[in-house]
Design an enzyme around this catalytic site. Sequence first.
Site, PDB file in Angstrom:
ATOM      1  N   ASP A  65       1.158  -1.055   0.066  1.00  0.00           N
ATOM      2  CA  ASP A  65      -0.645   0.132  -0.195  1.00  0.00           C
ATOM      3  C   ASP A  65       1.213   1.185   0.246  1.00  0.00           C
ATOM      4  O   ASP A  65       1.220   2.082   0.752  1.00  0.00           O
ATOM      5  CB  ASP A  65      -1.133   0.097   1.234  1.00  0.00           C
ATOM      6  CG  ASP A  65      -2.162   0.963   1.345  1.00  0.00           C
ATOM      7  OD1 ASP A  65      -2.306   2.148   0.545  1.00  0.00           O
ATOM      8  OD2 ASP A  65      -2.853   1.157   2.065  1.00  0.00           O
TER       9      ASP A  65
ATOM     10  N   GLU B 159      -2.778  10.603   0.261  1.00  0.00           N
ATOM     11  CA  GLU B 159      -3.784   9.768   0.559  1.00  0.00           C
ATOM     12  C   GLU B 159      -4.120   9.393   1.941  1.00  0.00           C
ATOM     13  O   GLU B 159      -4.666   9.450   2.121  1.00  0.00           O
ATOM     14  CB  GLU B 159      -3.522   8.381  -0.798  1.00  0.00           C
ATOM     15  CG  GLU B 159      -5.038   7.784  -0.776  1.00  0.00           C
ATOM     16  CD  GLU B 159      -5.002   7.025   0.059  1.00  0.00           C
ATOM     17  OE1 GLU B 159      -6.101   6.080   0.142  1.00  0.00           O
ATOM     18  OE2 GLU B 159      -3.992   6.146   0.898  1.00  0.00           O
ATOM     19  N   GLU B 160      -3.078   8.838   2.394  1.00  0.00           N
ATOM     20  CA  GLU B 160      -3.439   8.181   3.799  1.00  0.00           C
ATOM     21  C   GLU B 160      -3.524   9.026   4.953  1.00  0.00           C
ATOM     22  O   GLU B 160      -4.449   8.622   6.282  1.00  0.00           O
ATOM     23  CB  GLU B 160      -1.871   7.379   4.958  1.00  0.00           C
ATOM     24  CG  GLU B 160      -1.576   6.517   3.747  1.00  0.00           C
ATOM     25  CD  GLU B 160      -2.741   4.926   3.566  1.00  0.00           C
ATOM     26  OE1 GLU B 160      -3.564   5.198   5.047  1.00  0.00           O
ATOM     27  OE2 GLU B 160      -1.757   4.127   3.197  1.00  0.00           O
TER      28      GLU B 160
END
Length: 347
Positions: A95, A127-128
């Site tokens: 990821d 994104e995280e």
Amino acid sequence: MTTPEVQQAIKPCTILFQLHRTLVEIPSVTLYELEVGQVLEAHLTSRGLTVDRQQVSEDRFNLLAYKGAVNETRVLLVSHIDTDGYQIYGRGSVDDKASVVAQTFAFLELLDTLGEGSVSILFDVGEEAGGAGINYIEANIDYHWDTVIFGEPTELKLGVGHKGVYGGSLKVNGLAAHSGYPELGIDANGILIDILSNLRGIEWPSDELLGNTTLNVGVIEGGAAANVISANSSAQLLFRVTNGIDLIDALVQDAIDRTGHSDRVEFTGTHKLPPVYFDYDVEGFESIVLAYGTDAFGLAKKQIPHKLLYGPGTIHVAHSATEHISTDDLLEAVQGYKSLIKWALEQ
Ligand SMILES: *[C@@H]1O[C@H](CO)[C@@H](O)[C@H](O)[C@H]1NC(C)=O
Ligand SMILES: *[C@@H]1O[C@H](CO)[C@@H](O)[C@H](O)[C@H]1NC(C)=O
Ligand SMILES: *[C@@H]1O[C@H](CO)[C@@H](O)[C@H](O)[C@H]1NC(C)=O
């Protein structure tokens, strides 16, 4: 025995595994994506692509790579270059660096057959944690893609959809008193416990395709000392929502009201993002339902006729010290992305 075909295949594979290793070895926890961005930029530029930086903030940029001079394409591949948490061996190997590498190779392997304006690839930051990179795109880039292929770990299946999220916090204001005289105080912890107990009894809206809405009470705080009636308490809630996101406020309010202390309790909802659905009916691909959020949240306001979610690896090991990916999965993902790009160009 190594056939000429296998030997032929080995060289590009080696480059692919090397790029993956290089990217995994560079820490790129959210906010510190600079170096990974630079390495990818150099790689894509060296392969003859035009690469634009989108400066999201100082030292942070998304990369958009495409063939020739046409930056607005029919198909967009997207994956993110930040990782969750600190650098542990293998962190981010799934990821999302597996998708980054597999998308890159799929794109490069098809490059000779693609015209300008057909396909581009976007690597975004943040994104995280909040989606700074994709939010920048939503706010500043007015392109009309026909298909966006989001790269996240889906076990090489097509994501049917993913749950939405709704976060909120509960705050209870009580009144401190000596614990020997509870009738003189208002027990904030007690009220919070009752509310949480009521919440646990609620059947949240569910969806045939995406399953149940779930609630996580990730943080509980409250009180000052064992011998003092707690004056305040709070809890942070996070719903993974499959349906009826607008019904949640009323259900939470009902759980509060049933304690008889509504006047002492405040529920504040934040980041409310409804579920996202993808195209998943593509020949040759299985499908999977996912409970995690993706960059697709960030593009929710854009009209995108086709959205696909696909990538190597499983979310079950992502964000952990045992995060890993098999080389076979990486290679299969390259083929998968190639098939999806071709599918998208035929729509
Ligand atoms: C995309 O290309 C067009 C045409 O060259 C240009 O006007 C536009 O600024 C470019 N967009 C971005 C975001 O760079
Ligand atoms: C969804 O909720 C229903 C009703 O509470 C329950 O019976 C079912 O097991 C849940 N499904 C999953 C996958 O947890
Ligand atoms: C309770 O109130 C005190 C004083 O205002 C504050 O310092 C503390 O953080 C609060 N605790 C919670 C759990 O809200």
